[in-house]
Scaffold this active site. Sequence first.
Site, mmCIF file in Angstrom:
data_model
loop_
_atom_site.group_PDB
_atom_site.id
_atom_site.type_symbol
_atom_site.label_atom_id
_atom_site.label_comp_id
_atom_site.label_asym_id
_atom_site.label_seq_id
_atom_site.Cartn_x
_atom_site.Cartn_y
_atom_site.Cartn_z
ATOM 1 N N GLY A 246 2.792 8.424 -8.593
ATOM 2 C CA GLY A 246 1.854 7.536 -8.744
ATOM 3 C C GLY A 246 0.624 7.796 -7.833
ATOM 4 N N PRO A 247 -0.710 7.590 -8.140
ATOM 5 C CA PRO A 247 -1.784 7.459 -7.177
ATOM 6 C C PRO A 247 -1.551 6.988 -5.849
ATOM 7 C CG PRO A 247 -2.339 6.640 -9.210
ATOM 8 C CD PRO A 247 -0.954 6.511 -9.297
ATOM 9 N N PRO A 248 -2.125 7.318 -4.564
ATOM 10 C CA PRO A 248 -2.067 6.729 -3.462
ATOM 11 C C PRO A 248 -2.190 5.149 -3.582
ATOM 12 C CG PRO A 248 -3.460 8.471 -3.328
ATOM 13 C CD PRO A 248 -3.152 8.153 -4.791
ATOM 14 N N GLY A 249 -1.340 4.506 -2.855
ATOM 15 C CA GLY A 249 -1.704 2.981 -2.709
ATOM 16 C C GLY A 249 -1.154 1.995 -3.848
ATOM 17 N N THR A 250 -0.321 2.686 -4.626
ATOM 18 C CA THR A 250 0.139 1.786 -5.699
ATOM 19 C C THR A 250 1.258 1.196 -5.623
ATOM 20 O OG1 THR A 250 0.872 3.926 -6.706
ATOM 21 C CG2 THR A 250 -0.968 2.865 -7.451
ATOM 22 N N GLY A 251 2.003 1.429 -4.218
ATOM 23 C CA GLY A 251 3.309 0.812 -3.815
ATOM 24 C C GLY A 251 4.497 1.480 -3.968
ATOM 25 N N THR A 253 5.845 3.435 -1.573
ATOM 26 C CA THR A 253 6.906 3.419 -0.282
ATOM 27 C C THR A 253 7.235 1.827 -0.267
ATOM 28 O OG1 THR A 253 5.161 4.846 0.706
ATOM 29 C CG2 THR A 253 6.634 3.362 2.217
ATOM 30 N N GLU A 469 -12.026 4.864 -25.797
ATOM 31 C CA GLU A 469 -10.583 4.834 -26.225
ATOM 32 C C GLU A 469 -10.318 3.898 -27.449
ATOM 33 O OE1 GLU A 469 -8.479 6.363 -24.578
ATOM 34 O OE2 GLU A 469 -9.921 7.070 -23.047
HETATM 35 P P1 ADP Z 1 1.875 4.281 -1.581
HETATM 36 O O1 ADP Z 1 3.242 4.702 -0.963
HETATM 37 O O2 ADP Z 1 2.203 4.240 -2.971
HETATM 38 O O3 ADP Z 1 0.709 5.225 -1.287
HETATM 39 P P2 ADP Z 1 2.297 1.826 -0.210
HETATM 40 O O4 ADP Z 1 3.513 1.509 -0.712
HETATM 41 O O5 ADP Z 1 2.162 2.645 1.070
HETATM 42 O O6 ADP Z 1 1.787 2.746 -1.242
HETATM 43 O O7 ADP Z 1 1.270 0.533 -0.156
HETATM 44 C C1 ADP Z 1 0.823 0.364 1.066
HETATM 45 C C2 ADP Z 1 0.449 -1.268 1.020
HETATM 46 O O8 ADP Z 1 -0.211 -1.874 -0.104
HETATM 47 C C3 ADP Z 1 1.992 -1.853 0.823
HETATM 48 O O9 ADP Z 1 2.580 -2.219 2.067
HETATM 49 C C4 ADP Z 1 1.574 -3.339 0.211
HETATM 50 O O10 ADP Z 1 0.999 -4.209 1.094
HETATM 51 C C5 ADP Z 1 0.211 -3.059 -0.522
HETATM 52 N N1 ADP Z 1 0.712 -2.754 -1.989
HETATM 53 C C6 ADP Z 1 0.665 -1.548 -2.609
HETATM 54 N N2 ADP Z 1 1.024 -1.650 -3.909
HETATM 55 C C7 ADP Z 1 1.364 -3.033 -3.850
HETATM 56 C C8 ADP Z 1 2.145 -3.606 -5.135
HETATM 57 N N3 ADP Z 1 2.324 -3.075 -6.282
HETATM 58 N N4 ADP Z 1 2.424 -4.725 -5.034
HETATM 59 C C9 ADP Z 1 2.232 -5.566 -3.839
HETATM 60 N N5 ADP Z 1 1.679 -4.789 -2.852
HETATM 61 C C10 ADP Z 1 1.375 -3.662 -2.906
HETATM 62 ZN ZN ZN Z 2 -10.855 10.685 -25.459
HETATM 63 MG MG MG Z 3 3.288 5.954 0.485
#
Ligand code: ADP
Ligand code: ZN
Ligand code: MG
Length: 653
Positions: A246-251, A253, A469
């Site tokens: 998934g894209p960065p920051g989607t959770g 980790t 869409e």
């Molecule tokens: P990724 O690893 O996908 O880049 P992270 O898991 O490191 O993203 O997310 C960074 C922070 O953003 C998390 O520690 C959390 O605080 C917040 N966060 C990201 N996604 C979610 C989610 N789906 N639900 C709740 N908090 C989230």
């Molecule tokens: Zn299209």
């Molecule tokens: Mg991560």
Amino acid sequence: MRAPPDGSRMASSNKGWNKKKPTQKGPGSGKNPLLPPNFSGFQFKFSLGYVVVMILAVVLLNFFIFQSDNSIIPYSAFKDKVRSGEIKRIDLDQAYYTGYLQAEKKTDSGLFPQTSRAPTIYKTVPVYDPGFTALLDEKGVVYASVAREGNAVLSFVLNWILPLVFMFIIWRVLFKRLGNPGGNVLAFGQNKAMIVAEGDVKTRFGDVAGVDEAKDELIEVVDFLKSPKKYTDIGGKIPKGVLLVGPPGTGKTLLARAVAGEAEVPFFRMSGADFVEMFVGVGAARVRDLFKQAREKAPCIVFIDELDAIGKSRVTGAMGGNDEREQTLNQLLVEMDGFDATSGLIILAATNRPDVLDPALLRPGRFDRQVLVDRPDLVGREAILRIHAKSVKLDESVDLSKVARGSAGFVGADLANLVNEAALLAVRAKRKTVRESDFDAAIEKIVAGLEKKSRVMNPKERRTVAVHETGHAITAALTLGADPVRKVSIVPRGMGALGYTLQLPIEDRFVLSKDELLGQIDVLLGGRAAEEIAFGMISTGAANDLTRATDIARRMITDYGMSERFRHVALTRRGAAMLGPSEPYMAREYSEDTQKYVDDEIARMVAERYDRVLEMLRGERGLLDAISERLLETETLDETEFAALMAARSAKA
Ligand code: ADP
Ligand code: ZN
Ligand code: MG
């Protein structure tokens, strides 16, 4: 109680790994009575202190050697002192004449000659002076040619011992870095502090929101870890590897931690970048080490974050590739194949570049499960906001669903940041609670940053995507034989796609009729047609649709014999059987004239289909507007919602 019985013990024993100096390691520790208690190979700690001591030693030695040089006098003065009878004895060597005031030769004891302790000496740099010895004879001076024995010892130390010591130190340091995994005499190389099982992970699934599909899949993984017997008794295989994509920051980790937290097992986390070091073999050694420790702690979770750092496809490098990364990857593959799926060791990995991963990683028995962790939609964003808003004091007026609506395109990390920014703004305004206006200001601030990274769309773009869409979706719904619409979304997905309409076939299809192919073209053209109807103009958003539609049309004519002129004739190109029919550079086996016909026919066919779709969608203008409005609001429409909206039409009709 959350911690497993050995959880606390493990956590404490792991603390040792954090220390720079591993004391409880090495074969000698406590076992061999002949060795001092804390002997473990060499306890040589490299630090700045050693360098300083070394430099000091050199300086002192130098000072010691040349200390007597204070007494160097001009040759003429030296000769005068001989002439005056002051100097009784002279040592002659190539570099210096050393004159002593007493004739007796002192006994040298120890390594160094005691010249420095002589009451008075004079030194001079010799000058070519043939008459000098005659003068010495005349004055009765004792003279002898000497080797500089004292300095020889010193220079031996300087030239041989010191460099060896330095090399030894450097060698130790390198080996320490190499992280010798064998745990033998050189057992100073356990990994840096990174391989640390986190004993009691506090994260739970409740801390993650907006990624329900991924959560559902991972709940199953937790079940594997908690009661593996349930699965193995039936003969089912527990997956070894689960890849979070998934894209960065989607959770991603966060989810991995939640799995460990829920399953109450140790959690080994390493980032792919941690494996890649300057020295070839280091990464591979780390992988080996990681798995060795993990096996000892099983059931547990090994989490490799940013897998793409080591998992990049091995063939990409035209320049011969990256040895270190390849070795690391190979080691990872070996380890993944090496452990028994029943051992309770599950490998989670995360990446936002699944496209660059080496296919070998995705083979069965490795990361055979892939879990999509996508950007959250409206509902998901609100849920994530609720989680993060728990830790701040909200004013009663704040409506988080409104905040969620205003933060289209934000991922979980952005939303966490948003709540924090809003809180900071409230503090700056010296308020005790966070107001809605704080959220608005924070959104503006973050959007400005994200727009640069092109992760959020402006309202006009969103509207365009929604209409586009919806066009695809309505066309699909109204085309006989087209696959049913499962999901319509304007949440950007992956790289490039601004929105998507998901059609899932009811059954696997291997043979398609001509009508079905035409239907596929229609659905692909539906997006652009809808744009034309709603805005009176078209955009670049359909580029990919057009490529695919044109490709289908071309194949219908050249491969499937579905054109007027070349009915049941395949206009294949040479070599097509081997390389696939769409290789553009291949020589064709038909005339220019035919080529022209093919081109014209594609154009005619696509234009005809487009006009049909346009007409059909014009007739459904009300539906188009209603559904695209709804889509703008909720960002995703699932199968049932979409079907309900479509049903409203047939009810009216
Ligand atoms: P990724 O690893 O996908 O880049 P992270 O898991 O490191 O993203 O997310 C960074 C922070 O953003 C998390 O520690 C959390 O605080 C917040 N966060 C990201 N996604 C979610 C989610 N789906 N639900 C709740 N908090 C989230
Ligand atoms: Zn299209
Ligand atoms: Mg991560």
